[in-house]
Design an enzyme around this catalytic site. Structure first.
Site, short mmCIF file in Angstrom:
data_model
loop_
_atom_site.label_atom_id
_atom_site.label_comp_id
_atom_site.label_asym_id
_atom_site.label_seq_id
_atom_site.Cartn_x
_atom_site.Cartn_y
_atom_site.Cartn_z
CD GLU A 92 -2.47 -1.07 2.80
OE1 GLU A 92 -2.47 -0.02 3.48
OE2 GLU A 92 -3.00 -2.12 3.16
CB CYS A 113 2.23 7.15 3.75
SG CYS A 113 2.53 5.84 4.93
CB CYS A 120 5.61 -5.87 9.59
SG CYS A 120 6.82 -5.15 10.73
CB CYS A 124 3.19 -3.68 16.82
SG CYS A 124 4.89 -3.15 16.63
CB CYS A 127 0.41 -3.16 13.68
SG CYS A 127 0.88 -2.76 12.00
CB CYS A 373 0.70 0.76 7.79
SG CYS A 373 1.08 0.19 9.45
N1 SAH Z 1 7.19 -0.14 11.18
C1 SAH Z 1 7.32 1.25 11.30
C2 SAH Z 1 6.64 2.04 10.21
C3 SAH Z 1 5.34 1.54 9.72
S1 SAH Z 1 4.01 1.63 10.88
C4 SAH Z 1 6.86 1.71 12.66
O1 SAH Z 1 6.29 0.90 13.39
O2 SAH Z 1 7.09 2.86 13.00
C5 SAH Z 1 3.62 3.37 10.84
C6 SAH Z 1 2.89 3.87 12.05
O3 SAH Z 1 1.53 3.42 12.05
C7 SAH Z 1 3.49 3.38 13.35
O4 SAH Z 1 3.62 4.45 14.26
C8 SAH Z 1 2.48 2.38 13.80
O5 SAH Z 1 2.56 2.15 15.16
C9 SAH Z 1 1.19 3.02 13.35
N2 SAH Z 1 0.03 2.12 13.35
C10 SAH Z 1 0.01 0.80 13.11
N3 SAH Z 1 -1.26 0.33 13.21
C11 SAH Z 1 -2.04 1.37 13.55
C12 SAH Z 1 -3.42 1.53 13.82
N4 SAH Z 1 -4.26 0.50 13.72
N5 SAH Z 1 -3.90 2.75 14.13
C13 SAH Z 1 -3.05 3.82 14.17
N6 SAH Z 1 -1.73 3.75 13.93
C14 SAH Z 1 -1.23 2.52 13.63
FE1 SF4 Z 2 5.61 -3.63 11.91
FE2 SF4 Z 2 3.22 -2.56 12.31
FE3 SF4 Z 2 4.92 -2.78 14.34
FE4 SF4 Z 2 5.41 -0.98 12.38
S1 SF4 Z 2 3.68 -0.98 13.81
S2 SF4 Z 2 6.87 -2.46 13.32
S3 SF4 Z 2 4.58 -2.13 10.62
S4 SF4 Z 2 3.99 -4.51 13.20
#
Ligand code: SAH
Ligand code: SF4
Length: 390
Positions: A92, A113, A120, A124, A127, A373
């Site tokens: 995306e 973006c 990944c 987390c 996510c 994301c």
């Molecule tokens: N992996 C990197 C970059 C991609 S994620 C990172 O974790 O920073 C980009 C941002 O989107 C991160 O701050 C992540 O925590 C946030 N993010 C992921 N899932 C989300 C959600 N469901 N709602 C809001 N932000 C989210």
């Molecule tokens: Fe990976 Fe999502 Fe965690 Fe970013 S927030 S490191 S994309 S699992």
């Protein structure tokens, strides 16, 4: 034999190859114009290159455009693109136009973006990108091509506006002038880049850095290094490595908790690189880079929205000269996490500001198109697999 996609090559690499082929240096300049100004997707389009050279290029390099599978646009015109890669993987990109009313800037500022991996590995808990694990790193050209493909799409859309009939009241469609300029001069649409799409950018370090060098170069994407922000969940060795790079990008750290207790609950990476190590690497980055770091802090109800996080968060922000971006959590299908009530969000930012921290609360753009994301990909993959089952 095709070795590499042409958009993974720096000017220096192309210069060296053209020298081997005994081609004059100006041919590289012509080629680069086709790639980065006209965003050509076929060798045949490069009409001022001699045919034998085009054939040689076609034998030697790939030139593959991303395939647009799905596009969603929110009411506030945030556009989300789902691309299919050559191995059928989905990734995306999200295009976020600046709101002229908000910034009072009449020029077209657009932020893109981009994704850096398919899936990944960092898992987390909140996510969507990590839900199905990690599949592979994106190649240099797949990162670069996200920018070019969105600009290509936008130029085609502008052309539609330009060709649209004049409204009955005789007024000129607002976008017409911009559209003309864009198509004739190959002007850039995207002047801000955030590396916050799917994947952990610093886990694909070499490809990312090469792609950013190409996107930054005057012969390439022409996007200033200060207009490029890399977001990481906290990979300490790579943050230190990034600090030593000649190109100084902006750094955003996904903090989401100001204590190890909170971070450990939601971010497995914190067990490997706990806050003490992470903040020390950030300090190093901040000292070398001299720019403000951003802490991303998603507000998740009952997890990290407790006012007890304020004091440690304010301490970290002060120590690192960081600003805090508060982002209300975007719900993900299949996960039970929720964003806190608006009153809780407001109380959180108010308390931070009272502690002297520079903080913003994203009063969500794009919530209605799953802007976080990985969500569009997740939904599409689930729909595809349901369709296969039925
Ligand atoms: N992996 C990197 C970059 C991609 S994620 C990172 O974790 O920073 C980009 C941002 O989107 C991160 O701050 C992540 O925590 C946030 N993010 C992921 N899932 C989300 C959600 N469901 N709602 C809001 N932000 C989210
Ligand atoms: Fe990976 Fe999502 Fe965690 Fe970013 S927030 S490191 S994309 S699992």
């Amino acid at each position: 034999m095709t070795v590499n996609d042409i958009r993974s090559q720096t000017r220096e690499e192309l210069d060296a190859q053209f020298k081997l082929w005994e081609q004059p240096a100006y041919r590289v300049t012509q080629l680069l114009k086709w790639l980065y100004e006209h965003r050509a997707t076929t060798w045949d389009a490069m009409t001022n290159l001699p045919k034998p050279l085009r054939e040689q290029l076609a034998r030697h390099y790939g030139l593959r455009a991303l395939e647009l599978v799905r596009k969603q646009g929110a009411r506030d015109t945030t556009q989300k693109f789902l691309w299919r890669l050559h191995d059928q993987s989905l990734i995306e990109s999200v295009l976020i136009p600046a709101n002229p009313a908000l910034y009072g800037d009449p020029t077209d500022r657009h932020t893109l973006c981009v994704s850096t991996q398919v899936g990944c590995a960092y898992g987390c808990k909140f996510c969507a990108s990590g839900l199905d694990g990690w599949k592979r790193n994106l190649g240099v050209e797949e990162i670069v091509e996200q920018v070019l493909a969105v600009e290509r799409w936008h130029a085609a859309e502008s052309l539609k506006v330009e060709l649209a009939p004049v409204p009955p009241d005789g007024a000129t469609p607002v976008e017409t002038d911009n559209a003309k300029r864009e198509i004739s001069s190959g002007a850039r649409l995207i002047n801000n880049l955030v590396i916050m799409g799917m994947g952990e950018p610093l886990a694909n370090y070499d490809n990312l850095l090469k792609a950013l060098r190409i996107l930054n170069a005057p012969w390439g994407g022409g996007i200033g290094a200060r207009k490029i922000t890399i977001s990481t969940s906290g990979l300490v060795p790579q943050i230190r490595k990034l600090a030593a790079e000649p190109l100084q990008f902006r750094l955003a750290v996904s903090l989401h908790g100001a204590t190890d207790d909170v971070r450990n609950q939601i971010m497995p990476v914190n067990r490997k690189y706990p806050l003490r190590e992470l903040t020390s690497a950030c300090e190093d980055y901040q000292k070398k880079n001299g720019r403000m770091i951003t802490f991303e802090y998603i507000l998740i109800a009952g997890i990290n929205d407790d006012l007890r996080q304020i004091k440690p968060l304010a301490e970290l922000a002060h120590r690192l000269n960081a600003k805090v971006n508060l982002i209300p959590y975007n719900t993900v299908e299949g996960l039970s996490w929720q964003r806190p009530a608006e009153a809780v969000q407001e109380a959180f930012i108010k308390a931070l500001v009272t502690h002297g921290v520079t903080a913003t609360l994203r009063r969500e753009k794009g919530h209605d198109i799953d802007a976080a994301c990985g969500q569009l990909r997740l939904r599409t993959e689930r729909e595809l697999s349901d369709a296969m089952k039925s």
